[in-house]
Motif scaffolding. Structure first.
Motif, mmCIF file in Angstrom:
data_model
loop_
_atom_site.group_PDB
_atom_site.id
_atom_site.type_symbol
_atom_site.label_atom_id
_atom_site.label_comp_id
_atom_site.label_asym_id
_atom_site.label_seq_id
_atom_site.Cartn_x
_atom_site.Cartn_y
_atom_site.Cartn_z
ATOM 1 N N SER A 118 0.825 -1.213 0.000
ATOM 2 C CA SER A 118 0.000 0.000 0.000
ATOM 3 C C SER A 118 0.856 1.259 0.000
ATOM 4 O O SER A 118 0.459 2.287 -0.556
ATOM 5 N N SER A 119 2.029 1.206 0.620
ATOM 6 C CA SER A 119 2.940 2.347 0.533
ATOM 7 C C SER A 119 3.349 2.581 -0.909
ATOM 8 O O SER A 119 3.321 3.698 -1.411
ATOM 9 N N ALA A 120 3.733 1.503 -1.539
ATOM 10 C CA ALA A 120 4.293 1.625 -2.894
ATOM 11 C C ALA A 120 3.227 1.984 -3.911
ATOM 12 O O ALA A 120 3.496 2.708 -4.869
ATOM 13 N N ASN A 121 2.020 1.525 -3.699
ATOM 14 C CA ASN A 121 0.960 1.776 -4.671
ATOM 15 C C ASN A 121 -0.384 1.422 -4.042
ATOM 16 O O ASN A 121 -0.871 0.308 -4.171
ATOM 17 N N MET A 122 -0.958 2.392 -3.386
ATOM 18 C CA MET A 122 -2.193 2.138 -2.649
ATOM 19 C C MET A 122 -3.308 1.652 -3.562
ATOM 20 O O MET A 122 -4.058 0.738 -3.209
ATOM 21 N N SER A 123 -3.429 2.246 -4.728
ATOM 22 C CA SER A 123 -4.514 1.855 -5.638
ATOM 23 C C SER A 123 -4.379 0.404 -6.077
ATOM 24 O O SER A 123 -5.355 -0.356 -6.057
ATOM 25 N N LEU A 124 -3.187 0.041 -6.459
ATOM 26 C CA LEU A 124 -2.966 -1.322 -6.942
ATOM 27 C C LEU A 124 -3.180 -2.337 -5.820
ATOM 28 O O LEU A 124 -3.777 -3.399 -6.025
ATOM 29 N N ALA A 125 -2.727 -1.987 -4.620
ATOM 30 C CA ALA A 125 -2.844 -2.908 -3.493
ATOM 31 C C ALA A 125 -4.283 -3.124 -3.047
ATOM 32 O O ALA A 125 -4.578 -4.045 -2.289
ATOM 33 N N MET A 126 -5.182 -2.248 -3.525
ATOM 34 C CA MET A 126 -6.572 -2.414 -3.108
ATOM 35 C C MET A 126 -7.233 -3.626 -3.746
ATOM 36 O O MET A 126 -8.130 -4.220 -3.166
ATOM 37 N N TYR A 127 -6.824 -3.966 -4.962
ATOM 38 C CA TYR A 127 -7.487 -5.077 -5.650
ATOM 39 C C TYR A 127 -7.384 -6.371 -4.839
ATOM 40 O O TYR A 127 -8.411 -6.995 -4.538
ATOM 41 N N PRO A 128 -6.188 -6.794 -4.434
ATOM 42 C CA PRO A 128 -6.142 -8.019 -3.618
ATOM 43 C C PRO A 128 -6.742 -7.851 -2.225
ATOM 44 O O PRO A 128 -7.218 -8.821 -1.636
ATOM 45 N N GLU A 156 -5.899 -17.942 -4.721
ATOM 46 C CA GLU A 156 -4.857 -17.911 -5.739
ATOM 47 C C GLU A 156 -4.726 -16.505 -6.349
ATOM 48 O O GLU A 156 -3.666 -16.110 -6.822
ATOM 49 N N GLY A 157 -5.851 -15.759 -6.311
ATOM 50 C CA GLY A 157 -5.837 -14.424 -6.884
ATOM 51 C C GLY A 157 -6.217 -14.409 -8.345
ATOM 52 O O GLY A 157 -6.144 -13.379 -9.013
ATOM 53 N N ARG A 158 -6.637 -15.564 -8.838
ATOM 54 C CA ARG A 158 -7.075 -15.627 -10.233
ATOM 55 C C ARG A 158 -8.418 -14.914 -10.384
ATOM 56 O O ARG A 158 -8.703 -14.334 -11.430
ATOM 57 N N TRP A 159 -9.233 -14.998 -9.347
ATOM 58 C CA TRP A 159 -10.453 -14.201 -9.268
ATOM 59 C C TRP A 159 -10.254 -13.177 -8.147
ATOM 60 O O TRP A 159 -9.496 -13.425 -7.206
ATOM 61 N N THR A 160 -10.948 -12.043 -8.259
ATOM 62 C CA THR A 160 -10.891 -11.068 -7.167
ATOM 63 C C THR A 160 -12.286 -10.864 -6.590
ATOM 64 O O THR A 160 -13.279 -11.293 -7.189
ATOM 65 N N GLY A 161 -12.333 -10.215 -5.428
ATOM 66 C CA GLY A 161 -13.614 -10.048 -4.743
ATOM 67 C C GLY A 161 -13.990 -8.587 -4.560
ATOM 68 O O GLY A 161 -13.165 -7.687 -4.748
ATOM 69 N N THR A 162 -15.232 -8.350 -4.188
ATOM 70 C CA THR A 162 -15.704 -6.999 -3.859
ATOM 71 C C THR A 162 -16.677 -7.075 -2.695
ATOM 72 O O THR A 162 -17.176 -8.149 -2.350
ATOM 73 N N MET A 163 -16.965 -5.927 -2.126
ATOM 74 C CA MET A 163 -18.014 -5.777 -1.121
ATOM 75 C C MET A 163 -19.031 -4.774 -1.641
ATOM 76 O O MET A 163 -18.671 -3.637 -1.924
#
Lengths: 598, 598
Positions: A118-128, A156-163
């Motif tokens: 999240s430090s390096a890239n907060m937006s990208l880290a949000m997906y997992p 595995e991270g092949r699919w991602t989730g949401t709320m």
């Protein structure tokens, strides 16, 4: 471009010297987490963050996500490849259940890793991170079939989730929600309604997106008692668990936001989409809270994470930028001016951020550890105590680390003077990104109410009394240790203010609930000051012992810990009295104006 | 689109009931400022702000300024016409010297008007504000010929002004500046160098742009002692004062910033541009400070201004948005939920902003009044006392009103929950715009140092002692007035903390200057709390008298004043003790780490 070095040593100091996770080596998830393994994991995570995620942070902010005409969403350039590197490196499965392909390590490590990412890239880290919430909900409330279908792919991270909670007219007050679930004869439901602010609702990083959606089954009660949780995948899994037909849902728009432009925040339209009930009917909120707790801890860590990278860049700039002379005489007489790190007011900003980051990291990691222990500790009492801590501290970690994280990002930007306001330097992005952490997963006012209105009184105040006893015991045990007097004195005073505030609430909130609401934010921050202070006490003690020991380690690191602890006690702890004064002022002057006067 | 109503009644309350400007009617600039005239001016200014400037605020932010290939800069669509309406309405000439075409009214009124304009459109309002600084510098330091050439055009607003201080390697530390001025045989100078962060450096709103530029005359001393001020117009005026040949300067780029996108922030390149010395050679900094004081007060008002419009929108949203039920029972039982203004934590945010806005407005207006009186009061002692106040309070108004203005904008955004993070609602723009006020015209850390390192000790502490006596006298005079006990008690405690902090500085800063630097920001905010508190004391007294009087006015308005005063004393004043504790902690733990540890 902003610089970033993952704080591996500081994290290891907390894990090994403060939390001493080695003593849990007898427990399942800790058995594999030997010091060497933990160090290797953190170093490898740091490399991924520094080398793969960081270079995409500014470009992702500039480019943002794009929704195409067909309703598909493109994450910024490079995100897809970077996410694949994250997934293929096994970072999403670190603390996953081995029964579903996970590596079975402590969630504690995932929390540490999520800070770096999240430090390096907060937006990208949000997906997992949203995927982690979906995993927790399905694992705890899903049927065996749902677990078998979704968990391996999500872990595995092949699919991602949401709320999917929020709707245009309801955010905090979920009782108002209108999304409907019509029972179908095959046992599934047809979900219809609109959800907004759905992070990672649509994107091109994963094969499938697993939406967890709150909706009201036709005929269910109004209010929060009639809400159920559904799993609604973007593509319907076929019998073999592969992605099949497209489900009746789509991304209607992506929001234009202040920050986290690399994270797709979607309006999701459900048009009779097929969904499966997760857990019991009408008990959706309870199931959703499983995700929320997980997510709230993560958001607290996000606040810390942005604060950490902002700090590192401010510190680098302060060492480099020449401007003015030290008040106590030139420090770089051979140069045209001194580096601005010599100026006390610049120090004030750097030390404040640093003290809150290091203390906040310790508190977040301790809370994550308690999350693990609440599941795996040997006896019931230990699990209960860990769960108590976790429940009590979740709103504190979320609310305080994000409020402070934002303030810290602003302070770090201030160190840059005018350059901080210019896009190119990257500091203003940290401010814009950090801002959301105070808002989502329950605005911080809601965290404060959760703490004051719910967590304090739970089980007769068992959790909070245990925390008070813990801090009190530290002060008592180290009372005669002169090297720690600066800690025990300040902590005792802070604890006393906190206990007085708690007593005041007990005496004044029951008869007049507005007194609780009027006190809540101050109480949360008072709590945070003492909780972070308690971690500083433990860190000072550990650093002092390491120095006295003289055996190994980095003396400069330990000296810096002691100096920063002293700064925290000198400069942060005095705020507890102001919070207590405001709390004790009660609700009267706060509520005096009629609504129409605003 | 955000809403805005200029706070005309609140401003009139301060001018008439608190500052009682009528008692200065015997003085030149106040003679024409009768209550009717003042009301008419404020109402008309409010209309311009609401109807002309406000509609361009969001569009200006979205579109931003554009630099064309020829180096010219286009302000956002509509800015040119809106500025023309401002200029033709005579708003720039309100407090201008009648000898040069001004209307000769108090600067106080210009300050009030600038708040309205800055609320409605901070970016647009910046163009004339920089002109005001240029006018002040030329009027006080320019030759008769310079005055004749520039003042009528600047006061009319047909030409605009700029301040050129910062260079890539020097901002705060102007001693490092490199821009050169080579004397020419005709008595002019050739200016060469690069300036950055030049607001309104190039744009299409005016016929000519009058740059006031700091530069070093060839052979002058190094450091701040060798700096001179020059007037360097974009177009050289001909003998009749009309725009003539293009001067050798150009806009090299416009900065991409976090906010104020409608304000052109330019990199200015001077390539042997013709300039005229303003005031004495090598005394450029002194002349520049004339502009700075004017500008710093204005920037403080900008902070207030953004906070005010943010407040108004948060209040409107809080009255409108339905979510949850009041802790003390449903307030709108016939609706699906209560408006969120019933929730104490929402109140806390609204009341905090409101208390700081109304108190800050009173402090800023009092300081502006002192600026007028320092010029026009009848006797020397009155002029001196007014000048003392003005000098002492300028860094407080700048530093505190902008720090609080930003925090308030953030709080107002928070009231909107997730919607506050979405661009469309406009709240995040206020946060981005407000942020710069803490940075430019001297970052707030510099304001704090100006207060602690310079203003406190000036003339043996005469200004600060007068301020203490003023607050002390208020407490003493109203000691037996039970209706004001809540004020006098809290103020006395706050004043005592401030006096203790001042004493601590006297005893500890001389021998160890880092103690002053380490205390400065806390001291400035402690000072601000007491200064704004003192204004709340006076406002409470005025409101109480109006209510007791019963003759005229709006009782609900006066009741709200009293309730807000009470909130300020309950909730804001307790912070003085935390500031005092931090100040008394000294510099030791703050400066303990070696520079390389950061």
């Amino acid at each position: 471009m902003p610089v970033y070095r993952a704080p591996v040593e500081d994290t290891l100091f907390v894990l090994n010297n403060v939390l001493d996770i080695g003593r849990h080596a007898n427990l399942p998830v800790f058995a594999e987490a030997s010091p060497d393994v933990v160090r290797a994991i953190l170093e490898e995570a740091g490399r991924l963050a520094e080398e793969v995620l960081l270079p995409l942070n500014q470009s992702g902010d500039r480019q943002g996500c794009r929704r195409l005409e067909d309703g598909s969403v493109r994450a910024p350039d490079g995100f897809r490849e970077a996410y694949a590197a994250y997934r293929d490196g096994g970072w999403g499965s670190l603390s996953g259940d081995p029964a579903f392909g996970g590596q079975g390590l402590p969630h504690l490590l995932s929390a540490a890793v999520s800070e770096f990412m999240s430090s390096a890239n907060m937006s990208l880290a949000m997906y997992p991170s949203l995927t982690a919430g979906a995993i927790a909900a399905i694992r705890q409330h899903g049927s065996d079939a749902q677990k078998a279908t979704y968990l391996p792919k999500l872990i595995e991270g092949r699919w991602t989730g949401t709320m999917n909670l929020t709707e245009p007219h309801c955010g905090t007050d979920l009782g108002l929600l209108r999304t409907r679930a019509a029972p179908h004869e095959d046992g599934t439901y047809r979900i219809t309604g609109q959800k907004i602010f759905i992070s990672a609702g649509e994107h091109d990083l994963a094969e499938n997106i697993v939406h967890l959606v709150l909706a009201r089954i036709d005929g269910a009660a109004a209010g929060t008692k009639g809400i159920s949780l559904f799993v609604v995948p973007k593509f319907l899994p076929d019998a073999e668990g592969r992605v099949g037909a497209r489900n009746g849902l789509s991304c209607g728009a992506i929001e234009e936001k202040m920050g986290i432009h690399g994270s797709a925040t979607c309006v999701m339209n459900y048009d009779g989409a097929t969904g499966w009930l997760v857990g019991e009917r009408d008990k959706g909120l309870r199931a959703m809270f499983t995700m929320m707790n997980e997510a709230r801890l993560f958001v607290g860590v996000q606040g810390l994470a942005v604060s950490e990278i902002a700090y590192q860049n401010a510190a680098a700039y302060a060492r480099d930028r020449l401007q003015g002379r030290s008040l106590s005489g030139a420090k770089a007489p051979d140069r045209p001016a001194d580096p601005i790190v010599v100026h006390p007011d610049v120090r004030r900003m750097l030390m404040t951020i640093r003290a809150l980051n290091e203390g906040g990291r310790a508190l977040a990691l301790r809370t994550a550890l308690m999350g693990d222990l609440s599941q795996v500790a040997e006896d019931e009492l230990q699990r209960q105590a860990a769960d108590d801590w976790m429940g009590l501290m979740t709103p504190v970690v979320k609310g305080v680390l994000t409020d402070k994280g934002f303030e810290n990002a602003v302070m770090a930007q201030q160190v840059f003077g005018g350059h901080g306001y210019i896009v190119e330097w990257g500091m203003e992005q940290f401010v814009r990104d950090a801002r959301i952490t105070q808002i989502y997963e329950g605005a911080n006012g809601i965290q404060a109410l959760d703490l004051v209105g719910r967590k304090l009184a739970l089980n007769g105040g068992r959790a909070v009394q245990a925390f008070f006893a813990d801090v009190g015991a530290f002060c008592e045990e180290n009372r005669t240790n002169e090297a720690l007097t600066f800690c025990t004195k300040a902590l005792k005073k802070g604890l006393n203010d906190l206990q007085q505030a708690t007593l005041w609430l007990m005496n004044n909130a029951l008869a007049k609930p507005d007194n609780a609401g009027a006190a809540s934010t101050d109480y949360m921050h008072l709590f945070g000051l003492v909780a972070i202070g308690a971690m500083w006490g433990q860190m000072a003690k550990a650093a002092h012992e390491k120095l006295a020991d003289g055996a190994d380690g980095d003396p400069a690191f330990m000296e810096a810990k002691l100096a920063t602890a002293r700064f925290y006690m000198d400069r942060m702890m005095p705020e507890t009295a102001a919070h207590l004064a405001r709390i004790s002022a009660g609700a009267d002057s706060l509520m005096a104006l009629p609504a129409e006067a605003f």
